[in-house]
Design a protein around this motif. Structure first.
Motif, mmCIF file in Angstrom:
data_model
loop_
_atom_site.group_PDB
_atom_site.id
_atom_site.type_symbol
_atom_site.label_atom_id
_atom_site.label_comp_id
_atom_site.label_asym_id
_atom_site.label_seq_id
_atom_site.Cartn_x
_atom_site.Cartn_y
_atom_site.Cartn_z
ATOM 1 N N ILE A 9 0.861 -1.179 0.000
ATOM 2 C CA ILE A 9 0.000 0.000 0.000
ATOM 3 C C ILE A 9 0.896 1.227 0.000
ATOM 4 O O ILE A 9 1.804 1.346 0.820
ATOM 5 N N THR A 10 0.640 2.158 -0.915
ATOM 6 C CA THR A 10 1.420 3.387 -0.947
ATOM 7 C C THR A 10 0.679 4.556 -0.320
ATOM 8 O O THR A 10 1.302 5.537 0.083
ATOM 9 N N ARG A 11 -0.627 4.461 -0.235
ATOM 10 C CA ARG A 11 -1.410 5.542 0.389
ATOM 11 C C ARG A 11 -2.749 4.999 0.868
ATOM 12 O O ARG A 11 -3.402 4.236 0.175
ATOM 13 N N LEU A 12 -3.142 5.432 2.055
ATOM 14 C CA LEU A 12 -4.439 5.076 2.605
ATOM 15 C C LEU A 12 -4.963 6.281 3.371
ATOM 16 O O LEU A 12 -4.375 6.699 4.363
ATOM 17 N N ASP A 13 -6.040 6.875 2.875
ATOM 18 C CA ASP A 13 -6.683 8.016 3.522
ATOM 19 C C ASP A 13 -8.109 7.626 3.864
ATOM 20 O O ASP A 13 -8.763 6.918 3.100
ATOM 21 N N ILE A 14 -8.582 8.118 5.005
ATOM 22 C CA ILE A 14 -9.947 7.835 5.432
ATOM 23 C C ILE A 14 -10.628 9.149 5.784
ATOM 24 O O ILE A 14 -10.133 9.911 6.624
ATOM 25 N N LEU A 15 -11.755 9.402 5.152
ATOM 26 C CA LEU A 15 -12.598 10.555 5.450
ATOM 27 C C LEU A 15 -13.817 10.027 6.181
ATOM 28 O O LEU A 15 -14.477 9.107 5.705
ATOM 29 N N THR A 16 -14.104 10.586 7.358
ATOM 30 C CA THR A 16 -15.315 10.172 8.063
ATOM 31 C C THR A 16 -16.404 11.199 7.812
ATOM 32 O O THR A 16 -16.134 12.385 7.653
ATOM 33 N N ALA A 17 -17.629 10.728 7.769
ATOM 34 C CA ALA A 17 -18.767 11.604 7.511
ATOM 35 C C ALA A 17 -20.020 11.008 8.135
ATOM 36 O O ALA A 17 -20.101 9.810 8.366
ATOM 37 N N MET A 18 -20.988 11.874 8.400
ATOM 38 C CA MET A 18 -22.307 11.435 8.834
ATOM 39 C C MET A 18 -23.218 11.449 7.620
ATOM 40 O O MET A 18 -23.234 12.430 6.872
ATOM 41 N N HIS A 19 -23.942 10.370 7.396
ATOM 42 C CA HIS A 19 -24.881 10.289 6.289
ATOM 43 C C HIS A 19 -26.150 9.628 6.785
ATOM 44 O O HIS A 19 -26.131 8.463 7.196
ATOM 45 N N GLU A 20 -27.232 10.388 6.791
ATOM 46 C CA GLU A 20 -28.532 9.890 7.247
ATOM 47 C C GLU A 20 -28.434 9.240 8.627
ATOM 48 O O GLU A 20 -28.953 8.152 8.869
ATOM 49 N N GLY A 21 -27.700 9.900 9.533
ATOM 50 C CA GLY A 21 -27.590 9.425 10.908
ATOM 51 C C GLY A 21 -26.591 8.310 11.124
ATOM 52 O O GLY A 21 -26.464 7.802 12.228
ATOM 53 N N THR A 22 -25.854 7.932 10.092
ATOM 54 C CA THR A 22 -24.868 6.857 10.200
ATOM 55 C C THR A 22 -23.477 7.428 9.976
ATOM 56 O O THR A 22 -23.236 8.124 8.995
ATOM 57 N N ARG A 23 -22.558 7.150 10.874
ATOM 58 C CA ARG A 23 -21.167 7.574 10.702
ATOM 59 C C ARG A 23 -20.505 6.613 9.730
ATOM 60 O O ARG A 23 -20.564 5.397 9.910
ATOM 61 N N GLN A 24 -19.891 7.174 8.696
ATOM 62 C CA GLN A 24 -19.269 6.363 7.652
ATOM 63 C C GLN A 24 -17.796 6.696 7.499
ATOM 64 O O GLN A 24 -17.368 7.806 7.811
#
Length: 101
Positions: A30-45
């Motif tokens: 793996i050369t890159r791994l980014d994670i964006l968290t967000a709330m969508h319709e009451g669910t954290r993704q």
């Protein structure tokens, strides 16, 4: 695809990132791994963006896990196991980015 289903049980990005690294490293470096968290319709993704060392490794990972590509990155979305009331921060945020060497 059950491997991705197993990742839905994580509640924090740090643990998820470690598990993703372990899972995806089976396909190569793996050369890159980014994670964006967000709330969508009451669910954290967790929206996960991934790059492997070679395009062939990315193709195999996408085929095996049933995920796709967006803007040159392998990308997939996972629902995090976080009760809605436990999340009091912004609706979206980037996790720290690392380059794997």
């Amino acid at each position: 695809m059950s491997a991705l289903a197993d990742l839905k049980g994580y509640s924090d990005v740090s643990s998820l990132k470690s598990a993703l690294h372990q899972l995806c490293s089976e396909f190569g470096r793996i050369t890159r791994l980014d994670i964006l968290t967000a709330m969508h319709e009451g669910t954290r993704q967790a929206i996960c963006f991934l790059r492997m060392e070679h395009p062939e490794q990315e193709q195999q990972l996408m085929k095996t896990l049933g995920v796709g590509r967006f803007g040159g990155e392998v990308v997939f979305v996972l629902n995090l196991n976080v009760p809605e009331a436990a999340h009091a921060g912004p609706s979206s945020e980037w996790a720290d980015s690392d380059l794997y060497q």
